[in-house]
Enzyme design. Structure first.
Site, short mmCIF file in Angstrom:
data_model
loop_
_atom_site.label_atom_id
_atom_site.label_comp_id
_atom_site.label_asym_id
_atom_site.label_seq_id
_atom_site.Cartn_x
_atom_site.Cartn_y
_atom_site.Cartn_z
N ASP A 30 1.12 -1.48 0.06
CA ASP A 30 -0.10 -0.07 0.02
C ASP A 30 0.66 1.33 0.19
OD1 ASP A 30 -3.18 0.61 0.93
OD2 ASP A 30 -1.81 1.99 1.18
N ILE A 31 0.38 2.40 -0.87
CA ILE A 31 1.44 3.46 -0.95
C ILE A 31 1.20 4.63 0.30
CG2 ILE A 31 -0.44 5.11 -2.56
CD1 ILE A 31 3.36 4.29 -3.41
N ASN A 86 -13.69 -2.97 3.07
CA ASN A 86 -14.00 -2.24 2.85
C ASN A 86 -15.30 -2.46 1.27
OD1 ASN A 86 -13.22 -1.11 5.16
ND2 ASN A 86 -11.65 -0.33 3.75
N GLN A 93 -14.57 2.52 1.78
CA GLN A 93 -13.92 1.78 0.55
C GLN A 93 -13.44 3.27 -0.27
OE1 GLN A 93 -16.33 -0.94 -2.11
NE2 GLN A 93 -14.86 -1.09 -3.27
N HIS A 99 -10.74 -5.08 -2.64
CA HIS A 99 -8.80 -5.31 -2.09
C HIS A 99 -8.68 -5.84 -0.17
CE1 HIS A 99 -9.92 -1.01 -2.01
NE2 HIS A 99 -8.99 -0.88 -0.91
N PHE A 100 -8.15 -6.95 -0.48
CA PHE A 100 -7.93 -7.10 1.07
C PHE A 100 -6.69 -6.52 1.76
CE2 PHE A 100 -11.26 -9.77 1.65
CZ PHE A 100 -10.84 -10.61 0.56
N HIS A 101 -6.89 -5.79 2.69
CA HIS A 101 -5.64 -4.70 3.49
C HIS A 101 -4.71 -5.89 4.46
CE1 HIS A 101 -6.62 -1.02 2.48
NE2 HIS A 101 -7.84 -0.95 2.18
#
Ligand code: AMP
Length: 140
Positions: A30-31, A86, A93, A99-101
């Site tokens: 993740d950026i 989310n 979101q 996407h999964f964090h």
């Protein structure tokens, strides 16, 4: 569904710090990490919400998530982490591609959760179960 920034990541027109890739799934850093090692796992299939995802992509996510959690744990040395997913504006979101964090939890960094539990009454539980079984087609 509209194109999102993750389509560009998938196409390679926007660079990412790629962790893992197979036919179905891409994982990258993740950026704007909540903690070091904050990872995103996305299906290659374009779907905005989890409930829209095909069985094939869902299975691929299920296969890869635990493996990627183990990699994040080993690489960062953490033992505690959250997996967050989310769906919708109100649910925080921002990118409308599933996407999964994977978010390592350190003492002072990671996912801050405000958890305000209520109580489940037997009446509410029965009503909900009936509605859920109807939706799943598992009512008699
Ligand atoms: P969400 O609020 O669940 O939609 O989270 C979207 C996440 O995507 C955020 O944590 C962003 O930091 C992350 N993000 C957005 N664009 C990129 C990108 N190009 N590369 C890596 N992470 C990104």
């Amino acid at each position: 569904m509209h194109e999102t920034i993750f389509d560009e990541v998938l196409a390679g027109t926007i660079p990412c710090y790629r962790i893992y890739e197979d036919e179905w799934v891409l994982a990258f850093l993740d950026i704007n990490p909540l903690s070091p090692g904050h990872t995103l796992v996305i299906p290659k299939e374009r779907a905005a919400y989890l409930h829209e995802l095909s069985e094939e992509s869902s299975a691929a996510i299920g296969r890869t998530l635990p493996m990627l959690c183990r990699a994040v744990m080993e690489a960062t040395g953490i033992e505690d982490y959250n997996v967050l997913q989310n769906n919708g504006h109100a649910a925080h979101q921002a990118v409308f591609h599933v996407h999964f964090h994977i978010i390592p939890r350190l003492e002072d960094r990671g996912l801050d959760l405000e958890w305000s539990p209520g109580e489940l009454s037997p009446e509410d539980a029965e009503d909900l179960l009936a509605a859920l079984h109807r939706s799943l087609g598992t009512d008699d």
